[in-house]
Every structure is written in C-alpha cells, then in structure tokens.
Design an enzyme around this catalytic site. Sequence first.
Site, PDB file in Angstrom:
ATOM      1  N   LYS A  78       0.909  -0.982   0.041  1.00 35.16           N
ATOM      2  CA  LYS A  78       0.026  -0.019   0.538  1.00 35.16           C
ATOM      3  C   LYS A  78       0.582   1.324  -0.574  1.00 35.16           C
ATOM      4  O   LYS A  78       0.292   2.657  -1.018  1.00 35.16           O
ATOM      5  CB  LYS A  78      -0.980   0.190   1.019  1.00 35.16           C
ATOM      6  N   LYS A  95      -5.090  -8.502  -6.838  1.00 34.65           N
ATOM      7  CA  LYS A  95      -6.201  -9.186  -6.158  1.00 34.65           C
ATOM      8  C   LYS A  95      -7.174  -8.121  -6.577  1.00 34.65           C
ATOM      9  O   LYS A  95      -7.227  -7.007  -6.844  1.00 34.65           O
ATOM     10  CB  LYS A  95      -5.580  -8.546  -4.155  1.00 34.65           C
ATOM     11  N   LYS A 147     -10.438  -2.708  -3.603  1.00 37.63           N
ATOM     12  CA  LYS A 147     -11.167  -1.511  -3.792  1.00 37.63           C
ATOM     13  C   LYS A 147     -10.686  -0.246  -4.393  1.00 37.63           C
ATOM     14  O   LYS A 147     -11.237   0.449  -4.781  1.00 37.63           O
ATOM     15  CB  LYS A 147     -11.851  -0.646  -2.053  1.00 37.63           C
TER      16      LYS A 147
END
Length: 332
Positions: free
Chosen positions: A111, A194, A197
């Site tokens: 991230k 993956k 969102k």
Amino acid sequence: MKRIFSGVQPSGNLHLGNYLGAIRNFVRLQDGYECVYCVVDLHAITVWQDPAELARNTRECAATFLAAGIDPERSVIFNQSRVAAHARLAWIFNCVARLGWLNRMTQFKEKAGKQRENASVGLYVYPSLMAADILAYKATHVPVGEDQKQHLELTRDIAQKFNHDFGIEFFPLIEPLIFGEATRVMSLRDGAAKMSKSDGSEASRINLTDDADSIAHKIRRARTDPEPLPHSPDGLAGRAEAANLVGIFAALADRTAEDVLAEFGGRGFADFKPALSELAVAVLSPIAAELRRLMADPGYVDSVLAAGAERAAAIADPVLDEVHEIVGLAAR
Ligand code: AQP
C-alpha cells in the site's frame, strides 16, 4: 460460546472479494459463534478519506452486512470509532509490537509502495490496531480473506508477547478462519492482482452495488485466455484468469472447482461467461436490492450501529480495565 471478531474497512466500493472472502462467511458463522462484526473506520483513515464520503461509506458498509444476512439481534454490528477501547488498546500494543515485526508486513509495503516516506504512521501501525480490535473482545476466531493471514499471525505474536511480558495467560491465541472456494478473489483485468476497492479500474471488480447489466458487462470483458476450460483444477496451473473465474463460479454456486470443471471442462469462455453472469446476478442482485432499500432508511442503519456500539463497549471496556491493571496504568 466461542467468540468471533472481524471487520471491513468503509473505504467504498465493497466488492465480490469482500463478499466471498469475508462477509458471506460472517453470515454463515452466526450459527456456531457469538459474532462481533465491525466497520473499521479508524483503519480506513490510514489513507485519505473524504469526511462526507467516509460517513456515507460507513453506513453503506453496515447496510451491506445487514443486506448480506447478518442479523443485528444475534450479532453485534457497530463502527470502530464509537468504541474507545480499540484505540486505547492499540496504543498499548504499539508498545508491545516490535519494529522488526511491522517491517515484515507485506500489506504496508504494497500500500505504501514507492511513496513509503509519505505513508501515514497509521498505515504502518495498522496491524497493532487490528490486533486490538480482535483482542479487546478476547475473540478466539477471526474470519478473513487470505490477504489478512500475515496480520493475524502478528496478532498472535502480540498476544503471546503481552502474556509473556506480564507473566499472565490473558489474551487467547487466535485462530484464523480462511475458508470457501474464493479466499483470494483476483482482479477481473489482471489475474496476478487482488480484487481491491482501491484499484483504479472499475472493470477490475464487481461491486456489491452493481446492477445486473454492469455485472454481465464486467464478466464479458473479464480477461481470459483462448484455451477451453480444463477437465480438472490441475489444468488451471499457469492460467490465473481462468482459475479466478472458476473459483468465483464455484464459490457463488457453493460447489467445488472440481465439480464446476466436471460440467464446463472442454468448453470455452463463450459458454462459461454467460453462465457465470447469470449465477452472479442471481446471487448478488437480491443483496444489492436490499442494500438500496436500507440506504433509503439511514435512520434504521444508524440505530443498528448505535445499539451495536453499546453492546461492543460492554464487552471491551472490562477487558481494557483488566489490561490497565495488568500494565500498571491508572484505572479509567
Ligand atoms: N480480493 C479478495 N478476495 C478475498 N477476500 C478479500 N478481502 C478483501 N479483498 C479480498 C477480505 O475482505 C475483508 C475486508 O477487507 P478490507 O476491505 O477491510 O481490506 P482489504 O483487504 O485491504 O480490502 P481491499 O478491497 O483490498 O481494500 P483496499 O483497496 O481499500 O485496500 C478482509 O477479511 C479481507 O481479507
């Protein structure tokens, strides 16, 4: 009865991965466990969230729990920021966890990416807060998708070190519950990424708010390869996109991948994709319809969150009182 805790971030666009990897399992586990399900808004703000959007997404996430079948009478549904025990225990865990442990967390690396120096400190200590979420309830079982496995191992390490440092068997060593045919749903555009969102491409995911047309459109456009489907799962090796669609089909139909390939083996995606669309629409449309109904009644959803927060605090506050005593902090 054994207690379950799990959470979902209200960071918008809840998707099929969140549903098959987590929320559907939350619903099913209500039969055997005392369940505490949390909308983890404090986790969401580890990356920037527009305040008005965050409030809306928090309500929508709770409404998704309800629409999917979580029963607010049987299970506790609430949002994290209403129960102070989470943040308070997280601070204590920040003093238990070691830098070296957090440095190994792959989610932070993914991230933060190349902008590591600019990532929030909250994103770095995210796993301490997650450990606090779970252990404030002394939960023993945690249903999550595959991507959260490493964070749960860290939760065990924190519990173990706390118990060892203070010479007391206080926190349980939790068990991850990672089950179903789709514990890691991948992007529809890239079988190596993956479903997420925060993926910039809407076509990469099926949102739980999508209507039948968008579901069908996204599945039609999903990346595949030119080969027909194999007759058994072994034949899916090296075919990530095909494996993903078969896994999604199996999970939605509550069948095994073997069983799905026994039916579709030898057939091409021109046959398989329409069948998958039909199935996805049949499973997801009733949830989307209920979600729309609930979002039109925000007062009801807010009342569920308020009542849930009271029940959650009634479990977590006494645990925090004991932790204060063990650590030598002032009584609340
Ligand atoms: N692709 C997935 N397949 C299976 N399970 C998944 N989960 C998330 N993505 C998948 C599971 O859903 C639960 C809630 O996750 P989360 O929203 O709190 O955080 P996340 O794992 O970081 O989800 P996203 O979609 O990737 O969000 P962003 O893009 O905001 O970071 C967890 O149990 C998770 O395992």
